[in-house]
Scaffold this motif. Sequence first.
Motif, PDB file in Angstrom:
ATOM      1  N   ASP A 185     -17.583  37.325 102.738  1.00  0.00           N
ATOM      2  CA  ASP A 185     -17.092  36.485 101.017  1.00  0.00           C
ATOM      3  C   ASP A 185     -16.988  35.238 100.979  1.00  0.00           C
ATOM      4  OD1 ASP A 185     -16.649  37.747  98.700  1.00  0.00           O
ATOM      5  OD2 ASP A 185     -14.593  37.418  98.214  1.00  0.00           O
ATOM      6  N   TYR A 186     -16.196  35.476 102.477  1.00  0.00           N
ATOM      7  CA  TYR A 186     -15.851  33.714 103.143  1.00  0.00           C
ATOM      8  C   TYR A 186     -16.723  32.543 103.485  1.00  0.00           C
ATOM      9  CZ  TYR A 186     -13.985  29.540 105.881  1.00  0.00           C
ATOM     10  OH  TYR A 186     -13.609  28.712 106.483  1.00  0.00           O
ATOM     11  N   LEU A 187     -18.434  33.288 103.893  1.00  0.00           N
ATOM     12  CA  LEU A 187     -19.506  32.196 103.732  1.00  0.00           C
ATOM     13  C   LEU A 187     -19.928  31.899 103.398  1.00  0.00           C
ATOM     14  CD1 LEU A 187     -20.109  34.038 107.419  1.00  0.00           C
ATOM     15  CD2 LEU A 187     -19.416  31.766 107.202  1.00  0.00           C
ATOM     16  N   ILE A 188     -19.888  33.092 101.894  1.00  0.00           N
ATOM     17  CA  ILE A 188     -20.759  32.639 100.258  1.00  0.00           C
ATOM     18  C   ILE A 188     -19.885  32.014  99.727  1.00  0.00           C
ATOM     19  CG2 ILE A 188     -21.561  34.298  98.611  1.00  0.00           C
ATOM     20  CD1 ILE A 188     -22.299  36.355 100.667  1.00  0.00           C
ATOM     21  N   THR A 189     -18.637  32.234  99.423  1.00  0.00           N
ATOM     22  CA  THR A 189     -18.037  31.660  98.478  1.00  0.00           C
ATOM     23  C   THR A 189     -16.971  30.398  99.073  1.00  0.00           C
ATOM     24  OG1 THR A 189     -15.542  32.790  98.886  1.00  0.00           O
ATOM     25  CG2 THR A 189     -17.212  33.753  97.406  1.00  0.00           C
ATOM     26  N   SER A 190     -16.836  30.227 100.242  1.00  0.00           N
ATOM     27  CA  SER A 190     -15.209  29.299 100.660  1.00  0.00           C
ATOM     28  C   SER A 190     -15.900  28.140 101.340  1.00  0.00           C
ATOM     29  CB  SER A 190     -14.208  29.983 101.294  1.00  0.00           C
ATOM     30  OG  SER A 190     -13.616  31.408 100.735  1.00  0.00           O
ATOM     31  N   VAL A 191     -16.844  28.461 102.138  1.00  0.00           N
ATOM     32  CA  VAL A 191     -17.459  27.615 102.888  1.00  0.00           C
ATOM     33  C   VAL A 191     -18.486  25.950 101.664  1.00  0.00           C
ATOM     34  CG1 VAL A 191     -19.327  26.882 104.601  1.00  0.00           C
ATOM     35  CG2 VAL A 191     -17.592  28.550 104.907  1.00  0.00           C
ATOM     36  N   PRO A 192     -19.601  27.191 100.945  1.00  0.00           N
ATOM     37  CA  PRO A 192     -20.001  26.342  99.446  1.00  0.00           C
ATOM     38  C   PRO A 192     -18.820  25.453  99.368  1.00  0.00           C
ATOM     39  CG  PRO A 192     -21.394  27.825  99.767  1.00  0.00           C
ATOM     40  CD  PRO A 192     -19.622  28.480 100.979  1.00  0.00           C
ATOM     41  N   LEU A 193     -17.754  25.798  98.302  1.00  0.00           N
ATOM     42  CA  LEU A 193     -16.890  25.476  98.126  1.00  0.00           C
ATOM     43  C   LEU A 193     -16.286  24.490  98.666  1.00  0.00           C
ATOM     44  CD1 LEU A 193     -15.547  25.778  94.775  1.00  0.00           C
ATOM     45  CD2 LEU A 193     -13.948  27.145  95.725  1.00  0.00           C
ATOM     46  N   ALA A 194     -15.866  24.911 100.004  1.00  0.00           N
ATOM     47  CA  ALA A 194     -15.279  23.335 100.260  1.00  0.00           C
ATOM     48  C   ALA A 194     -16.407  22.306 100.950  1.00  0.00           C
ATOM     49  CB  ALA A 194     -14.695  24.035 101.578  1.00  0.00           C
ATOM     50  N   ILE A 195     -17.476  22.792 100.918  1.00  0.00           N
ATOM     51  CA  ILE A 195     -18.539  21.327 101.094  1.00  0.00           C
ATOM     52  C   ILE A 195     -18.775  20.959  99.689  1.00  0.00           C
ATOM     53  CG2 ILE A 195     -21.154  20.529 101.722  1.00  0.00           C
ATOM     54  CD1 ILE A 195     -20.191  23.313 103.420  1.00  0.00           C
ATOM     55  N   ILE A 196     -18.824  21.312  98.229  1.00  0.00           N
ATOM     56  CA  ILE A 196     -19.063  20.320  97.372  1.00  0.00           C
ATOM     57  C   ILE A 196     -17.727  20.383  97.546  1.00  0.00           C
ATOM     58  CG2 ILE A 196     -19.249  21.252  95.107  1.00  0.00           C
ATOM     59  CD1 ILE A 196     -20.671  23.553  95.561  1.00  0.00           C
ATOM     60  N   PHE A 197     -16.536  20.329  97.383  1.00  0.00           N
ATOM     61  CA  PHE A 197     -15.679  20.147  97.212  1.00  0.00           C
ATOM     62  C   PHE A 197     -15.429  18.286  98.227  1.00  0.00           C
ATOM     63  CE2 PHE A 197     -11.011  18.563  98.172  1.00  0.00           C
ATOM     64  CZ  PHE A 197     -10.646  18.368  96.538  1.00  0.00           C
ATOM     65  N   MET A 198     -15.784  18.624  98.734  1.00  0.00           N
ATOM     66  CA  MET A 198     -15.669  17.563 100.003  1.00  0.00           C
ATOM     67  C   MET A 198     -16.627  15.997  99.530  1.00  0.00           C
ATOM     68  SD  MET A 198     -15.789  17.112 104.440  1.00  0.00           S
ATOM     69  CE  MET A 198     -17.785  17.958 104.235  1.00  0.00           C
ATOM     70  N   LEU A 199     -18.274  16.561  99.066  1.00  0.00           N
ATOM     71  CA  LEU A 199     -19.147  15.132  98.622  1.00  0.00           C
ATOM     72  C   LEU A 199     -18.865  15.003  97.268  1.00  0.00           C
ATOM     73  CD1 LEU A 199     -22.318  17.811  99.899  1.00  0.00           C
ATOM     74  CD2 LEU A 199     -21.486  15.537 100.947  1.00  0.00           C
ATOM     75  N   ALA A 200     -17.997  15.832  96.962  1.00  0.00           N
ATOM     76  CA  ALA A 200     -17.605  15.259  95.338  1.00  0.00           C
ATOM     77  C   ALA A 200     -16.650  14.299  95.395  1.00  0.00           C
ATOM     78  CB  ALA A 200     -17.584  16.439  94.247  1.00  0.00           C
ATOM     79  N   THR A 201     -15.818  14.603  96.170  1.00  0.00           N
ATOM     80  CA  THR A 201     -14.343  13.776  96.146  1.00  0.00           C
ATOM     81  C   THR A 201     -13.996  13.178  97.506  1.00  0.00           C
ATOM     82  OG1 THR A 201     -13.218  15.818  96.640  1.00  0.00           O
ATOM     83  CG2 THR A 201     -12.905  16.134  94.834  1.00  0.00           C
ATOM     84  N   GLY A 202     -14.654  13.535  98.415  1.00  0.00           N
ATOM     85  CA  GLY A 202     -14.418  12.347 100.230  1.00  0.00           C
ATOM     86  C   GLY A 202     -13.138  12.665 100.539  1.00  0.00           C
ATOM     87  N   LYS A 203     -12.417  13.629  99.857  1.00  0.00           N
ATOM     88  CA  LYS A 203     -11.302  14.557 100.596  1.00  0.00           C
ATOM     89  C   LYS A 203     -11.539  15.589 100.960  1.00  0.00           C
ATOM     90  CE  LYS A 203      -8.691  12.862  95.981  1.00  0.00           C
ATOM     91  NZ  LYS A 203      -8.068  12.712  94.953  1.00  0.00           N
ATOM     92  N   ASP A 204     -10.476  15.714 102.237  1.00  0.00           N
ATOM     93  CA  ASP A 204     -10.504  17.011 102.950  1.00  0.00           C
ATOM     94  C   ASP A 204      -9.865  18.670 102.096  1.00  0.00           C
ATOM     95  OD1 ASP A 204      -9.767  18.745 105.211  1.00  0.00           O
ATOM     96  OD2 ASP A 204      -8.401  18.219 105.584  1.00  0.00           O
ATOM     97  N   PRO A 205     -10.661  19.531 102.094  1.00  0.00           N
ATOM     98  CA  PRO A 205     -10.948  20.085 101.325  1.00  0.00           C
ATOM     99  C   PRO A 205      -9.829  21.524 101.277  1.00  0.00           C
ATOM    100  CG  PRO A 205     -13.133  20.648 102.506  1.00  0.00           C
ATOM    101  CD  PRO A 205     -11.989  19.246 102.865  1.00  0.00           C
ATOM    102  N   ASN A 206      -8.854  21.371 102.710  1.00  0.00           N
ATOM    103  CA  ASN A 206      -7.435  22.471 103.027  1.00  0.00           C
ATOM    104  C   ASN A 206      -6.166  21.382 102.538  1.00  0.00           C
ATOM    105  OD1 ASN A 206      -9.320  23.469 104.741  1.00  0.00           O
ATOM    106  ND2 ASN A 206      -8.923  21.649 106.642  1.00  0.00           N
ATOM    107  N   GLU A 207      -6.699  20.415 101.916  1.00  0.00           N
ATOM    108  CA  GLU A 207      -5.449  19.562 101.367  1.00  0.00           C
ATOM    109  C   GLU A 207      -5.817  19.826  99.793  1.00  0.00           C
ATOM    110  OE1 GLU A 207      -5.543  15.588 101.871  1.00  0.00           O
ATOM    111  OE2 GLU A 207      -4.698  15.666 104.294  1.00  0.00           O
ATOM    112  N   SER A 208      -7.043  20.563  99.575  1.00  0.00           N
ATOM    113  CA  SER A 208      -7.112  20.894  97.625  1.00  0.00           C
ATOM    114  C   SER A 208      -6.337  21.807  97.374  1.00  0.00           C
ATOM    115  CB  SER A 208      -8.160  20.895  97.806  1.00  0.00           C
ATOM    116  OG  SER A 208      -8.723  21.463  96.300  1.00  0.00           O
TER     117      SER A 208
END
Length: 144
Positions: A19-42
């Motif tokens: 679940d982590y690999l399929i949901t969290s990782v892609p979501l963090a990558i998309i967030f980082m690419l879209a905003t340029g921010k660190d996903p851990n701070e979101s």
Amino acid sequence: MNIYRPAGFWIRLGAVVLDYLITSVPLAIIFMLATGKDPNESTMISIILTLYAILLPVYWNGYVIGKKICGIRIVKKDGTQVGFLTMILRVLVGGLIYGVTFGIGVIVSAFMVGMREDKRSIHDFVAGTYVTYALPDESIEKSE
């Protein structure tokens, strides 16, 4: 109460990792690419993942993606479908307990799932649920 075909520690751990690999990782990558921010701070990612954990099992017969792949699902103690309040208790209250105990509750829960006959963890007790191999159309009465 008759717990029917409970899922143990390793299959549940595998489902969480998937679940982590399929949901969290892609979501963090998309967030980082879209905003340029660190996903851990979101907080937005945390909110999305929390809503995913609460809502998907309610509308998908107790499954989240990782559990569906592993063939396990969340049900109430009586074998019926989980509801919105049940999942709020399981995710939010269970998570609060794990946070307040600084992760010790997570370790205790892992031992509970590994050692208890009913394979229920702390968040399962809070919400009145368990994780089973039983399919949605499989009757709990078959075990009696």
